[in-house]
Write a protein that holds these residues in place. Sequence first.
Motif, short mmCIF file in Angstrom:
data_model
loop_
_atom_site.label_atom_id
_atom_site.label_comp_id
_atom_site.label_asym_id
_atom_site.label_seq_id
_atom_site.Cartn_x
_atom_site.Cartn_y
_atom_site.Cartn_z
N THR A 181 0.83 -1.21 0.00
CA THR A 181 0.00 0.00 0.00
C THR A 181 0.86 1.26 0.00
O THR A 181 0.36 2.35 -0.17
CB THR A 181 -0.94 0.04 1.22
N TYR A 182 2.18 1.10 0.19
CA TYR A 182 3.06 2.26 0.05
C TYR A 182 3.22 2.61 -1.42
O TYR A 182 3.27 3.78 -1.79
CB TYR A 182 4.43 1.97 0.70
N HIS A 183 3.28 1.57 -2.28
CA HIS A 183 3.47 1.77 -3.72
C HIS A 183 2.11 1.93 -4.40
O HIS A 183 1.69 1.06 -5.16
CB HIS A 183 4.21 0.59 -4.33
N VAL A 184 1.41 3.02 -4.14
CA VAL A 184 0.03 3.12 -4.66
C VAL A 184 -0.04 3.22 -6.18
O VAL A 184 -0.91 2.58 -6.78
CB VAL A 184 -0.76 4.30 -4.05
N PHE A 185 0.83 3.99 -6.79
CA PHE A 185 0.72 4.16 -8.25
C PHE A 185 1.03 2.86 -9.01
O PHE A 185 0.25 2.47 -9.88
CB PHE A 185 1.60 5.33 -8.73
N PRO A 186 2.14 2.15 -8.68
CA PRO A 186 2.34 0.85 -9.33
C PRO A 186 1.23 -0.14 -9.00
O PRO A 186 0.89 -0.98 -9.83
CB PRO A 186 3.68 0.37 -8.79
N MET A 187 0.68 -0.03 -7.80
CA MET A 187 -0.40 -0.94 -7.40
C MET A 187 -1.61 -0.76 -8.31
O MET A 187 -2.19 -1.74 -8.80
CB MET A 187 -0.79 -0.66 -5.94
N VAL A 188 -1.96 0.50 -8.59
CA VAL A 188 -3.09 0.80 -9.47
C VAL A 188 -2.81 0.26 -10.88
O VAL A 188 -3.67 -0.34 -11.52
CB VAL A 188 -3.38 2.32 -9.49
N LYS A 189 -1.57 0.45 -11.32
CA LYS A 189 -1.19 -0.03 -12.65
C LYS A 189 -1.28 -1.56 -12.73
O LYS A 189 -1.79 -2.11 -13.71
CB LYS A 189 0.24 0.44 -12.96
N ALA A 190 -0.80 -2.23 -11.68
CA ALA A 190 -0.86 -3.69 -11.64
C ALA A 190 -2.30 -4.18 -11.64
O ALA A 190 -2.63 -5.18 -12.28
CB ALA A 190 -0.11 -4.22 -10.42
N MET A 191 -3.17 -3.45 -10.92
CA MET A 191 -4.59 -3.83 -10.88
C MET A 191 -5.20 -3.73 -12.27
O MET A 191 -5.97 -4.60 -12.69
CB MET A 191 -5.34 -2.91 -9.93
N GLN A 192 -4.84 -2.66 -13.00
CA GLN A 192 -5.36 -2.49 -14.35
C GLN A 192 -4.87 -3.60 -15.27
O GLN A 192 -5.64 -4.16 -16.04
CB GLN A 192 -4.93 -1.15 -14.91
N GLU A 193 -3.57 -3.93 -15.16
CA GLU A 193 -3.02 -5.00 -15.99
C GLU A 193 -3.71 -6.32 -15.67
O GLU A 193 -4.06 -7.08 -16.57
CB GLU A 193 -1.51 -5.12 -15.76
N ILE A 206 0.34 -6.07 -0.06
CA ILE A 206 0.67 -6.07 1.37
C ILE A 206 0.04 -4.81 1.96
O ILE A 206 0.35 -3.70 1.53
CB ILE A 206 2.20 -6.05 1.59
N ALA A 207 -0.85 -4.99 2.91
CA ALA A 207 -1.57 -3.85 3.48
C ALA A 207 -1.42 -3.86 5.00
O ALA A 207 -1.35 -4.91 5.61
CB ALA A 207 -3.05 -3.93 3.11
N GLN A 208 -1.37 -2.67 5.55
CA GLN A 208 -1.11 -2.57 6.99
C GLN A 208 -2.34 -2.88 7.83
O GLN A 208 -3.46 -2.64 7.41
CB GLN A 208 -0.57 -1.18 7.33
N CYS A 209 -2.09 -3.45 9.01
CA CYS A 209 -3.15 -3.65 10.00
C CYS A 209 -2.65 -3.02 11.29
O CYS A 209 -2.03 -3.69 12.10
CB CYS A 209 -3.44 -5.14 10.17
N PRO A 210 -2.84 -1.72 11.48
CA PRO A 210 -2.25 -1.07 12.64
C PRO A 210 -2.96 -1.40 13.96
O PRO A 210 -2.45 -1.11 15.03
CB PRO A 210 -2.36 0.42 12.33
#
Lengths: 281, 66
Positions: A181-193, A206-210
């Motif tokens: 979730t730190y890499h939001v822009f590549p994450m969005v791109k990967a979701m689109q792909e 990988i997402a945080q659970c604080p």
Amino acid sequence: MKEDKIFHPRANKYLRTEMLPTAFCPGCGCGTVLNGFLQALDELKLDPKELVFVTGIGCSSWIPSPYFKGDTLHTTHGRPIAFATGVKVMKPDMKVIVIAGDGDIAGIGGNHLIHAARRNIDISVFMVNNWNYGMTGGQVSPTTPFGVRTGTTPYGSAEHQLEAAEVVAAAGANYVARWTTYHVFPMVKAMQEALRVKGFSFVEIIAQCPVSYGKMVKMRRGSDFLKLYKEKSVKVEKARQMSDEELEGKIVVGKLKERKRTEFVSTLRQINERFRQELAN
Amino acid sequence: MITINEELCKGCEICTDFCPKKVLASSNTINKKGYYLPAATHKDKCTGCRLCELMCPELAILISKE
């Protein structure tokens, strides 16, 4: 009143805005995944009527379940991929999207995951990995890192972490990526792909659970996890040149696998068609 | 322009911690639910990278062209 509550144009298009604010804890990574996924859908200009969301049980299953406007199946624990397979076979024109947690997909439904990847059925699976069973209070899951204290391993986890994305890549999926979730822009791109790929596509986020995980590891803020992800993540190209010892405790991010194998539903239809023709002759 | 939805914000401070230009900062304003809201203190420094908008877990930030 409800109209001015939300001002994101894409939220009005894809979300049931009367359900907001979300049910997630403050700083939860599931919200970031929801936000990124919304952006991915908006950029691809997908019609919400063409989407089927399948989820299981857990915090991350709440990402699509009451919020997205598409058809939603909220299924039993660990079985979202099994339900999604059924939906895809009967409705091949619909885009079937599974968003569920690590406990659901890698833990309880691990075998469904491997075999759906092997079959290469055209569904997109987004695994939100928060390293524990967060909804029930932070128990150990198959993706918990080695030696970490959780609710059920108070002296540290004795088991090693399951690298779900690598397992899926080996099982035969057409697209496999991992981001945080730190890499939001590549994450969005990967979701689109992943949404565009024909065949089984898998994105591990990988997402945080604080709250549930954070209370045991003394990281109570979402930002603490994001800083950890920034430090620990290694791009896959660089990771290929590193030894196993160097990669211990690191998060390998990037596109892990892309191949072009034939897809399950179309093959199944072809076989059926051939059989029908033979029967008619 | 930075718009912050006060009703949706849960005060997790991810936006204030990760803004590359430190445009957003914590404020003393509290919303209805008792969370401390972020405030855009240096609006002129904003480059419009939309990192806060996409990182916000509550869809509470919108960056738009003026």
